[in-house]
Write an enzyme that holds these catalytic residues in place. Structure first.
Site, PDB file in Angstrom:
ATOM      1  N   LYS B  80     -39.557  50.311 -50.567  1.00  5.42           N
ATOM      2  CA  LYS B  80     -38.155  50.043 -50.888  1.00  5.42           C
ATOM      3  C   LYS B  80     -38.112  49.019 -52.021  1.00  5.42           C
ATOM      4  CE  LYS B  80     -33.850  48.797 -48.464  1.00  5.42           C
ATOM      5  NZ  LYS B  80     -33.276  48.446 -47.143  1.00  5.42           N
ATOM      6  N   SER B 155     -29.566  51.430 -45.630  1.00  2.22           N
ATOM      7  CA  SER B 155     -29.785  51.245 -47.043  1.00  2.22           C
ATOM      8  C   SER B 155     -31.163  51.708 -47.530  1.00  2.22           C
ATOM      9  CB  SER B 155     -29.613  49.772 -47.415  1.00  2.22           C
ATOM     10  OG  SER B 155     -30.615  48.985 -46.786  1.00  2.22           O
ATOM     11  N   SER B 179     -30.848  49.616 -41.286  1.00  2.00           N
ATOM     12  CA  SER B 179     -31.202  50.187 -42.593  1.00  2.00           C
ATOM     13  C   SER B 179     -32.534  50.913 -42.666  1.00  2.00           C
ATOM     14  CB  SER B 179     -31.176  49.104 -43.674  1.00  2.00           C
ATOM     15  OG  SER B 179     -29.854  48.869 -44.087  1.00  2.00           O
TER      16      SER B 179
END
Lengths: 95, 489
Positions: B80, B155, B179
């Site tokens: 990420k 996310s 997330s």
């Protein structure tokens, strides 16, 4: 409205944000809906409940006070949008 | 599709050991897959082609010389875009971090590299991890590989989509309110948020520091066990990381659940707005665990209904403080201005997207004089009640099972104008963050045979082994994780 026009601008000023009138209106609507939603918390009696700031029992770890490797001046300055050999450059603060 | 792409980390590792595959073969296969599908999925924000190929060849050389670093040596992973390293830029889905390359490295990245893993690239995310759809990225939205017209969740939507589309065999994400787990659920992969403090957060761009935790994402629960063992552990650079020994997680995966009591919070299955099709799949998954020998017991989590409200007060308060560092002085984007204060304001106004501004303003409000007790302090008291609910529930059960997300992936753009509706995506996931508990999402079927759903498992602090054991046992009895998206438009 829980947050009036003046209030949203003072929040923006505190947070160092600029909001156009249109943005300010949209933010007021959004924040209002969220604040109405969180009102449900008022129905829970928390008089006797201790707040949780953090789930861990945090202790401040101590270490020996000795010089260790850290960022060089060059490395520390590399990401600054404006800098010279030794300093970060910002708009003039003192006249 | 190249058959290499369907393999788990363990299977890839075995093939390398047997000499059937080289690290170079594997890295080339996944880079080829990125070339083939990422213009449609858009999971990646940057790919490190040349370094990855170089490292793969070096890994093969090391193995030939008998210097293999372990089972993950030479295997690729994606990260990420909020985990920093001097090896690459980190934008965190935000214009304000454009061009930022950290002079230091996240502990998890250092640990993955020490285990010999190869970072293929960085994945898209909602700006500063604020969002549940990856549409809040300043770069571009990401598509769900199972239905390109739908969101991947967020996310960590880029990480989830990349793994689901087999652009990488595994990924790291971060989870503040769901997330990792929610996008894992929406993309049909496994994802885990470890216990708060289990994994060092050093080098993770901070959103809400009392809730943030880094965790693994993959196509197999057993792969999460391998990865967690690498990234977990105490780190002197993060004083919230726990000084607890890291177990051999994979060793706990024996396929058994007959010694376990699964707590089912029946009331939460009546949450308004939860999709009955998702709920049915989750109930069916719990029955599968019963057939495997687990006992189910009813549990009550009476304050879970207040989780979202408490969470959005706490996380925005922490975010408004954490994000004060973005001022255009030391790094990132800077707007031109005459005075310092004007520079701060213009930099932040031009650099942050709408959701980030919304949360900063809400956080500033709930922390401001006169409102602190009514909102922030109140939310912290609710947080205590949520923790106590779990403590009581775990007196009568070992693992709690419920849905991960309240429904399947929705069409891109459908909810961007309604922040509150987006926040409700986190209904079932935020309480594990508020209480600091480990939680796992495992694929448990498809809504209308098209859109994945996830079974959500939560357990006691630091008992990730049990969580992984249950997830793995479920996976052994089902075939959901073997399905692949067709990626047709």
């Amino acid at each position: 409205m829980k947050i009036d026009a003046e209030r949203i601008q003072s929040l923006a000023a505190l947070a160092r944000l600029e909001l156009s009138e249109q943005e300010a209106k949209a933010m007021r609507d959004d924040l209002d809906a969220i604040l109405v939603y969180v009102e449900q918390l008022d129905s829970v009696d928390t008089e006797e409940v201790e707040p949780t700031a953090h789930v861990l029992e945090l202790a401040t770890p101590l270490r020996e006070d000795r010089v260790r490797g850290t960022l060089s001046v060059d490395e520390a300055l590399r990401n600054a949008p404006a800098h010279d050999d030794a300093s970060i450059i910002v708009p003039k603060v003192i006249e | 599709m190249n058959e290499v792409l369907a393999l788990s980390l363990s299977e890839l590792s075995e093939r390398i050991d047997r000499g059937d595959l080289s690290s170079r073969d594997i890295v080339e296969a996944f880079l080829g897959r990125i070339d083939e599908v990422d213009d449609r999925v858009r999971a990646m924000v940057r790919t490190h082609r040349e370094p990855a190929l170089r490292e793969a060849s070096a890994a093969d050389d090391a193995r030939r010389k008998g210097n293999a670093k372990g089972p993950l040596h030479g295997l690729p992973i994606v990260l990420k875009d909020n985990l920093v390293s001097p090896d690459f830029e980190t934008h965190c889905g935000s214009r304000i971090l454009q061009g930022f390359r950290a002079p230091y490295e996240a502990t998890v990245v250092t640990k993955l590299k020490a285990a010999g893993m190869i970072v293929l690239g960085n994945t898209n995310m909602d700006e500063f991890a604020m969002g549940s759809s990856t549409e809040n990225s300043s770069l571009h939205p990401t598509s769900n590989p199972w239905d390109l017209g739908r969101v991947p969740g967020g996310s960590s939507g880029g990480s989830a989509a990349a793994v689901a589309a087999r652009e990488a065999p595994a990924a790291l994400g971060s989870d503040t309110g769901g997330s990792i787990r929610q996008p894992a659920s929406l993309c049909g992969i496994a994802g885990m948020k470890p216990t708060y403090g289990r994994v060092s957060r050093y080098g993770l761009v901070a959103f809400a520091s009392s809730l943030d935790q880094i965790g693994p994402m993959g196509n197999r629960v057993s792969d999460l066990a391998l990865l967690l063992e690498v990234i977990a552990g105490h780190d002197a650079k993060d004083s919230t990381s726990l000084e607890k020994e890291v177990p051999h997680y994979k060793g706990a995966l024996d396929g058994s659940v007959d010694d376990l009591r699964i707590g089912v919070p029946r009331k939460l299955f009546e949450t308004p707005g939860a999709d009955p099709r998702t709920l049915a799949l989750v109930r069916e998954a719990i029955e599968e665990l019963e057939r495997a020998g687990a006992k189910t017991v009813d549990v009550e989590l009476p304050h879970s209904a207040y989780g979202i409200a408490a969470y959005y007060l706490i996380c925005t308060a922490e975010a408004s403080s954490n994000l004060s560092r973005y001022d255009g002085v030391k790094f990132g984007y800077r707007a031109e201005a005459e005075t310092l204060d004007e520079m701060y304001r213009r930099t932040r106004s031009e650099g942050f997207g709408r959701e980030v501004k919304r949360r900063i303003l809400l956080g500033t409000y709930v922390l401001s004089a006169g409102y602190y007790d009514a909102y922030y302090r109140k939310a912290q008291r609710i947080r205590t009640l949520v923790r106590e609910d779990f403590r009581r529930a775990f007196e009568g059960c070992d693992v709690i099972a419920m849905p991960t997300a309240p429904g399947p992936a929705w069409p891109l753009g459908e909810r961007v104008e309604d922040p509150l509706q987006m926040y409700l995506q986190d209904t079932f996931t935020v309480t594990a963050n508020l209480a600091g508990l480990p939680a796992l999402s495992v694929p448990c079927g498809f809504v209308e045979d098209r859109w994945p759903a996830g079974l959500h498992l939560i357990t006691r602090p630091l008992d990730e082994s049990t969580l992984l054991r249950v997830g793995d046992a479920y996976e052994r009895r089902t075939e959901w994780h073997q399905r692949m998206p067709s990626l047709s438009a």
